[in-house]
Design a protein around this motif. Structure first.
Motif, PDB file in Angstrom:
ATOM      1  N   UNK B 357      27.305 -25.765  19.867  1.00 28.31           N
ATOM      2  CA  UNK B 357      28.350 -24.789  20.168  1.00 28.31           C
ATOM      3  C   UNK B 357      28.017 -23.383  19.694  1.00 28.31           C
ATOM      4  N   UNK B 358      26.903 -23.246  18.959  1.00 25.89           N
ATOM      5  CA  UNK B 358      26.552 -21.903  18.498  1.00 25.89           C
ATOM      6  C   UNK B 358      25.615 -21.248  19.513  1.00 25.89           C
ATOM      7  N   UNK B 359      25.592 -19.919  19.497  1.00 25.32           N
ATOM      8  CA  UNK B 359      24.726 -19.241  20.457  1.00 25.32           C
ATOM      9  C   UNK B 359      23.273 -19.260  19.963  1.00 25.32           C
ATOM     10  N   UNK B 360      22.390 -18.724  20.795  1.00 24.10           N
ATOM     11  CA  UNK B 360      20.969 -18.808  20.470  1.00 24.10           C
ATOM     12  C   UNK B 360      20.673 -18.063  19.170  1.00 24.10           C
ATOM     13  N   UNK B 380      20.478  -9.325  12.656  1.00 22.27           N
ATOM     14  CA  UNK B 380      19.544  -8.459  13.393  1.00 22.27           C
ATOM     15  C   UNK B 380      18.226  -9.165  13.665  1.00 22.27           C
ATOM     16  N   UNK B 381      17.604  -9.679  12.594  1.00 27.96           N
ATOM     17  CA  UNK B 381      16.312 -10.353  12.772  1.00 27.96           C
ATOM     18  C   UNK B 381      16.414 -11.564  13.690  1.00 27.96           C
ATOM     19  N   UNK B 382      17.402 -12.435  13.460  1.00 27.72           N
ATOM     20  CA  UNK B 382      17.535 -13.578  14.369  1.00 27.72           C
ATOM     21  C   UNK B 382      17.734 -13.135  15.815  1.00 27.72           C
ATOM     22  N   UNK B 383      18.450 -12.037  16.005  1.00 29.32           N
ATOM     23  CA  UNK B 383      18.664 -11.544  17.359  1.00 29.32           C
ATOM     24  C   UNK B 383      17.323 -11.143  17.986  1.00 29.32           C
ATOM     25  N   UNK B 385      14.403 -12.254  17.120  1.00 34.57           N
ATOM     26  CA  UNK B 385      13.631 -13.472  17.336  1.00 34.57           C
ATOM     27  C   UNK B 385      14.103 -14.198  18.593  1.00 34.57           C
ATOM     28  N   UNK B 386      15.420 -14.248  18.752  1.00 37.27           N
ATOM     29  CA  UNK B 386      15.975 -14.920  19.937  1.00 37.27           C
ATOM     30  C   UNK B 386      15.477 -14.229  21.201  1.00 37.27           C
ATOM     31  N   UNK B 387      15.538 -12.905  21.221  1.00 35.67           N
ATOM     32  CA  UNK B 387      15.086 -12.171  22.403  1.00 35.67           C
ATOM     33  C   UNK B 387      13.605 -12.417  22.662  1.00 35.67           C
ATOM     34  N   UNK B 388      12.840 -12.464  21.573  1.00 35.95           N
ATOM     35  CA  UNK B 388      11.403 -12.668  21.725  1.00 35.95           C
ATOM     36  C   UNK B 388      11.113 -14.046  22.310  1.00 35.95           C
ATOM     37  N   UNK B 389      11.798 -15.064  21.792  1.00 33.25           N
ATOM     38  CA  UNK B 389      11.561 -16.418  22.297  1.00 33.25           C
ATOM     39  C   UNK B 389      12.015 -16.536  23.752  1.00 33.25           C
ATOM     40  N   UNK B 393       8.873 -17.496  26.008  1.00 31.90           N
ATOM     41  CA  UNK B 393       8.860 -18.879  26.496  1.00 31.90           C
ATOM     42  C   UNK B 393       9.635 -19.026  27.799  1.00 31.90           C
ATOM     43  N   UNK B 394      10.069 -17.912  28.349  1.00 28.56           N
ATOM     44  CA  UNK B 394      10.807 -17.915  29.619  1.00 28.56           C
ATOM     45  C   UNK B 394      12.005 -18.863  29.585  1.00 28.56           C
ATOM     46  N   UNK B 395      12.827 -18.674  28.578  1.00 28.87           N
ATOM     47  CA  UNK B 395      14.055 -19.468  28.478  1.00 28.87           C
ATOM     48  C   UNK B 395      15.048 -18.933  29.510  1.00 28.87           C
ATOM     49  N   UNK B 396      15.565 -19.816  30.332  1.00 33.14           N
ATOM     50  CA  UNK B 396      16.539 -19.391  31.339  1.00 33.14           C
ATOM     51  C   UNK B 396      17.931 -19.416  30.720  1.00 33.14           C
TER      52      UNK B 396
END
Lengths: 389, 518
Positions: B357-360, B380-383, B385-389, B393-396
Motif C-alpha cells: 500500500x505504500x508508494x515506490x 529526497x534521496x529515496x525519491x 532513487x525511485x526515479x532512477x530505478x 529498469x524501465x518500470x512501467x
C-alpha cells in the motif's frame, strides 16, 4: 420478469453434447460488480455528496411517515440544535473531545492494533486527574495543580495502554478483548473512588470536592481544551506522516514480515505506539475532568471511546479527515437531541436519523471501491430486447 | 455450418477498472485436443480461463459449449456444463483424505456413500493412469499428489473440458512427464484440455494447438507442429527476443559466505534445515534448486537473520576488514551494523520485500529510512532513487507516488531488485526472482544478477526453472527435504541429474528420509 428469463435452464445440467435445435436461452445476471481501479477525488466527493443527499431525502421520508412532521422544519431544528444561539461553543468542545479520543486510537489502528479500550484509558486518565484535584486543589497554586493533573492523567492513560501492548508483544494475546476488558476495570475503579471520596453516597464527585480545575483562557470556557486538541491534531498528522516513528507504525501495520525483514523491532514499536495511544487518551481524560466537567463518574467519557473507533475508520486514519467525521457525528448527535425535545419525540428517533445517515455514508464506500454494471445488452441472434426491471 | 466445438468464445471482454484484461477475445477448443494458452504475465490468460470456469463474468461477448450459448455465473454452472478448472493454488482440506476431498460439496441427491465414491475414484485413477492412494490425508501429500487430487476432483464431477492453470510450475521434470502422460490419455478418451504455461518446451511437447494472447488480445491460434519456440516467443512478445543468457567465467572467486552445519527446527518441532554446509563465493552465481518448500526459504531467511538456528554457524568474510563475522542468530539490524552488506530479495515480494500500500518512494526508504539523526524522514534521496530505478529498469508506472500493489508483477520485482542492488551489496540473495514474470522482465533480472556477479558480488539464486538454473549459475546446490543432496557444476550438469537430486534424499515424508540418509 419476461418470458426469456422464466424459461432459463441454468439449473439443469446438460447431459448430452447434442443440443436440441430450438432456442434455449440461459438467464443473464441483471448486473455484475467490478472493482474500480481507484477514483479521482472529484468522483469520490461526488459519490459521498450524493450519499449524504440520499440520506437526507430518506430521513425526510422516514420522518414524514413516522411522525407526520414537516421534514424541512425538522432539519432546521437539527442545525439549530448544533449551531444555534449559545450552542456553538459547546458543539465545538464536543467535537474537540471526541476528536482527541479518536486521535488517540489512530496510531494504534494504523498499526492494525485494534485498541477498543480508549473508553477505559480516557476514564482512568480522568480519574487520575480527579484524584490530583481531590487531594491538592486547595493546597497548591493553580499552575502547579494543572501541571500535576496533566502528568497524572497522561501517566494513567499510558499505563492502561501499555499493559495490553506488552501482553500482545510478548505473548500474542488478543488486543481487542484485552483492551475491552480493561475498560471495565477502569469503570470499577471510578466507582470505588466515588464511594470513598463522597461519603454522602452520591454517584458523582463534583466541583465541591474537586475545585475548579483548569481556569478559563481569556474568560472563554473550553477554549483551553479546544486549542490543545487543535494543536494535537496537527502534531499527530505530522508525526504519522513525516516522522520515522510514523513510518515504522505504517510498516508494522501493513506487514509484520516486512518489518522483521528490514530489522524493525516489532515488539518495541507495538509498545511505543500503545504508550502514545494511552497518553493521548489520558490527555483526553485530563481535558474532560479538568477543563469541562470538573467532576468524575463512570459516564464522563460517554461512549466516546467507542465512537472514536468509527471516527478513525471513517477518516481513513488521517487526523485531518477525522476533523470532518467528528464534526458530522457530533453535529448529528446534538441536532438529533434537539429534534427530540422540540418535536416531543422519543430520543430513539434521533438515533434512527443518525443511523440512517451513517448507513448511507459508510455504504457509499462500496460504490467508491466497486462499480455496478447493468447488463442491457441485446442478443443479436434473437433480436429480443431485455427489459430493465 | 462449421463443425461443433467443445467450447467457443466470441468477443469476450473483461475490464478491471481502467485495465482491460481481455479485449474481444475469440477462442475455440475442439473435442479431444490439448490447447496451450500462451502469453506473458498480464496478457489475460488466467482472467480468460476464470471466465470459462465461472469465477468472473465477462463484460461482453458470448460463450458457447457444444455449440450452445451459455451463461456461466459460478463454478457450479461451469460444472453443470462439464467444465472444470484446476487452479494454480490448490483448494483442499488438509485433514481430509483424497477421496473425502474429491466428493466434498457434491450434491447429487443420492445418499452419501464413501465406499461407492472410492470405487469410482479408483476407476478414474486406473483409467488415466494416476498414481494415488485414495486414503492418504492431504497434509501427508507432496505437491504433485495434491495436484492429482485436484484433477481427480474435476474428473469425478464429470468434466469433459479441463482447464489447467500453470500445472507444471510446482513439479519436477519427472513429475511433469507423468502429468503429460495422463493428459495424453485423457485426450485419447475424448476430453478437451486447455493448459496454461509459460514454458515453451512444454507447449511444444504436449499441445496440439497453441493460442497466443498478448496484452489481453488474442493474437493467433496456430498448430503446434507448424511452429517453433522462436516463432511462438515472437508472437507472444511482439518482437524478436534472444533466448540466451550470458555466463562469464567467475573472476578470481574468493569465499564470501560460509554456512557450516546449519540446523533449523520449526516451532512445531519439524526439522526445516538439516546439516547444511556450503560456501558462496564472490563473483559467482550459486544456484539453489529443489522442489518448492524443501527448505530454500528457511535457508535464505536463516542467513538474513530472520530464522533462528538450532545449531551451526554462518561466517561472513568481510572484504574491507578481512575479518570473519558470525551472523548466527543476529537480527537483520545487527547484521547491518556489523558492516555486512547483505541484500535479500525474498520470495514473498509484497508480503515481505515491499509494502503493497505504500508508494515506490516509501518502499525505497525501507532499507535506508533510519539514516541520520533527525526524527523526521528524508524523502529526497529515496525519491531520487525511485526515479532512477524507474528510468534505468524501465518500470512501467504512472509516477513514483503510485502504490506498488498497483504495479504488475514484473514491475514490482524490478522495484524490489532495484532497491536491493542500490545498497551496493557484497552478498545478494534472490528467491524466485523471476516467478510470474514475463520473458522480457525475466531477462532484465538475469542481466541484473549477472551485472552483480561481474561486480564481485556473491549471488545466491533460488530458482525453479531448471533450464534457467543450468544456463545462469556457476554452481548449483540441490536441496531436498531440508538437506543438501548435491552441489553440481552449472556448466556440466544435466537437467535429469539435477531433477534426480531434487527427489533423492527422502522425499516429503520424514520416515523415508531416515531410511535413505545422505
Amino acid at each position: 420478469m419476461n418470458e426469456e428469463e422464466s424459461k432459463s435452464i441454468g439449473e439443469q445440467p446438460e447431459k448430452t453434447p447434442v443440443a436440441p435445435a430450438e432456442e434455449k436461452k440461459e438467464r443473464e445476471p441483471l448486473f455484475h460488480i467490478t472493482k474500480r481501479d481507484g477514483v479521482t477525488w472529484k468522483q469520490a466527493i461526488g459519490i459521498r455528496a450524493l450519499a449524504i443527499l440520499a440520506a437526507l431525502v430518506f430521513s425526510a421520508l422516514v420522518t414524514v411517515v413516522l411522525t407526520r412532521d414537516n421534514p424541512l422544519s425538522v432539519y432546521a431544528t437539527l442545525v439549530k440544535g448544533a449551531f444555534g444561539k449559545g450552542r456553538t461553543l459547546v458543539t465545538i468542545h464536543d467535537i474537540a473531545i471526541l476528536l482527541c479520543v479518536s486521535l488517540a486510537v489512530t496510531p494504534a489502528f494504523r498499526m492494525r492494533f485494534w485498541n477498543t479500550g480508549a473508553e477505559g484509558q480516557t476514564l482512568i486518565g480522568g480519574l487520575a486527574t480527579a484524584l490530583v484535584m481531590f487531594g491538592l486543589h486547595d493546597k497548591v497554586p493553580t499552575a502547579v495543580l494543572v501541571l500535576l493533573m496533566l502528568l497524572a492523567g497522561l501517566a494513567a492513560g499510558a499505563v492502561w495502554g501499555v499493559i495490553p501492548a506488552v501482553f500482545k508483544a510478548q505473548w500474542k494475546t488478543n488486543e481487542t478483548l484485552f483492551t475491552l476488558m480493561m475498560n471495565y476495570v477502569a469503570i470499577q475503579l471510578v466507582q470505588y473512588f466515588l464511594k470513598v471520596a463522597d461519603k454522602s453516597g452520591s454517584n458523582v464527585v463534583g466541583p465541591r470536592l474537586l475545585g475548579d480545575g483548569i481556569p478559563n483562557l481569556f474568560g472563554v470556557p473550553y477554549l483551553f481544551n479546544i486549542l490543545v486538541v487543535g494543536v494535537l491534531t496537527g502534531v499527530l498528522y505530522v508525526y504519522l506522516r513525516y516522522s520515522k516513528h510514523g513510518y515504522e507504525i505504517s510498516v508494522v501495520g501493513e506487514s509484520e514480515n516486512t518489518a522483521r525483514y528490514i530489522g524493525i523491532n516489532v515488539k518495541k514499536v507495538i509498545i511505543r505506539t500503545m504508550v502514545l495511544s494511552g497518553l493521548i487518551c489520558g490527555l483526553a481524560g485530563f481535558l474532560i475532568v479538568g477543563g469541562a466537567s470538573h467532576a468524575v463518574n463512570p459516564d464522563i467519557v460517554g461512549g466516546r471511546g467507542f465512537t472514536a473507533i468509527m471516527v478513525s475508520w471513517l477518516g481513513k486514519f488521517n487526523p485531518l479527515y477525522m476533523i470532518l467525521t467528528t464534526l458530522l457525528i457530533v453535529f448529528m448527535g446534538r441536532g438529533a437531541d434537539e429534534i427530540s425535545t422540540q418535536f416531543g419525540l422519543s430520543t430513539s428517533f434521533s438515533d434512527i436519523l443518525t443511523g440512517i445517515i451513517l448507513f448511507f455514508i459508510i455504504g457509499c464506500e462500496f460504490f467508491i471501491r466497486y462499480q455496478v454494471h447493468f447488463n442491457r445488452r441485446k442478443k443479436a441472434e434473437t433480436a429480443e430486447e431485455k427489459e430493465e426491471s | 455450418m462449421e463443425p461443433k466445438l467443445a467450447l467457443q468464445l466470441k468477443g469476450i471482454s473483461k475490464r478491471f477498472g481502467n485495465v482491460i484484461a481481455n479485449n474481444k477475445v475469440d477462442l475455440d477448443l475442439r473435442y479431444g485436443e490439448i490447447l496451450a494458452v500462451l502469453g506473458e504475465n498480464g496478457s489475460g490468460k488466467t482472467t480468460l480461463m476464470n471466465m470459462i470456469a465461472g469465477i468472473y463474468y465477462p463484460d461482453e461477448g458470448e460463450i458457447f459449449v457444444n455449440g450452445e450459448p451459455v451463461a456461466i455465473q459460478s463454478p457450479k454452472d461451469a460444472f453443470d456444463h462439464r467444465i472444470g478448472m484446476i487452479h494454480q493454488h490448490f483448494k483442499l482440506v488438509d485433514i481430509f483424505t483424497a477421496t473425502e476431498n474429491i466428493v466434498l460439496g457434491i450434491d447429487d441427491g443420492k445418499k452419501f456413500n464413501l465406499a461407492e465414491a472410492e470405487k469410482s475414484v479408483s476407476e478414474i485413477t486406473e483409467r488415466y493412469g494416476f498414481e494415488m492412494n485414495p486414503h492418504k490425508k492431504i497434509y501427508n501429500m507432496a505437491v504433485s499428489e495434491k495436484q492429482t487430487v485436484e484433477i481427480l476432483k474435476v474428473l469425478y464431477r464429470g468434466a469433459d473440458i479441463l482447464i489447467l492453470d500453470e500445472p507444471t510450475a510446482v513439479l519436477t521434470p519427472q513429475e511433469t512427464d507423468k502429468l503429460f502422460a495422463v493428459l495424453r490419455r485423457m485426450r485419447e478418451d475424448g476430453k478437451s484440455i486447455i493448459i496454461i504455461t509459460h514454458k515453451l518446451h512444454e507447449v511444444m511437447a504436449i499441445s496440439d494447438r497453441v493460442a497466443v494472447l498478448r496484452r489481453g488480445e488474442h493474437i493467433a491460434t496456430v498448430e503446434t507442429a507448424e511452429s517453433t519456440e522462436a516463432s511462438l516467443t515472437e508472437m507472444m512478445v511482439g518482437k524478436k527476443v534472444s533466448l540466451n543468457i550470458e555466463r562469464d567465467e567467475p573472476k578470481g572467486p574468493v569465499d564470501r559466505l560460509e554456512v557450516r552445519g546449519v540446523n533449523c527446527v520449526s516451532p512445531e518441532g519439524v526439522k526445516l534445515l538439516d546439516d547444511i554446509n556450503f560456501t558462496a563465493r564472490a563473483g559467482e552465481i550459486l544456484g539453489i534448486a529443489g522442489i518448492a518448500g524443501s527448505g530454500q526459504r528457511e535457508l535464505l531467511e536463516a542467513i538474513a537473520g530472520l530464522q533462528p538456528l538450532e545449531s551451526g554457524e554462518i561466517i561472513y568474510h568481510n572484504p574491507q576488514t578481512e575479518e570473519a563475522e558470525d551472523l548466527r542468530n543476529k537480527t537483520p539490524q545487527q547484521i547491518r551494523e556489523l558492516g555486512v552488506r547483505l541484500s535479500f530479495v525474498p520470495e514473498d515480494r509484497l508480503g515481505m520485500g515491499l509494502v503493497g500500500n505504500m508508494d515506490i518512494i516509501d518502499n525505497m526508504m525501507l532499507r535506508s529510512y533510519r539514516r541520520g539523526k533527525s526524527i523526521f524522514l528524508d524523502r529526497k534521496q529515496p525519491h531520487a532513487l525511485a526515479d532512477e530505478i524507474i528510468s534505468s529498469l524501465e518500470v512501467v508506472t504512472p509516477n513514483a507516488q503510485t502504490p506498488v500493489r498497483r504495479l504488475s508483477g514484473g514491475n514490482v520485482q524490478k522495484v524490489l531488485v532495484g532497491r536491493e542492488i542500490a545498497s551496493a551489496p557484497t552478498v545478494l540473495m534472490a528467491a524466485y526472482p523471476v516467478r510470474g514474470l514475463d520473458i522480457n522482465s525475466s531477462y532484465t533480472i538475469y542481466n541484473l544478477l549477472n551485472g552483480q556477479k561481474k561486480n564481485g558480488v556473491a549471488v545466491i539464486y533460488v530458482g525453479e526453472d531448471l533450464d534457467v538454473l543450468l544456463e545462469l549459475c556457476d554452481r548449483i546446490l540441490v536441496i531436498c527435504g531440508g538437506k543438501i543432496s548435491g552441489i553440481v557444476d552449472g556448466r556440466t550438469a544435466t537437467k535429469e541429474q539435477v531433477g534426480l537430486l531434487m527427489t533423492k534424499v527422502g522425499g516429503e515424508t520424514p520416515k523415508e528420509k531416515e531410511v535413505t540418509g545422505a
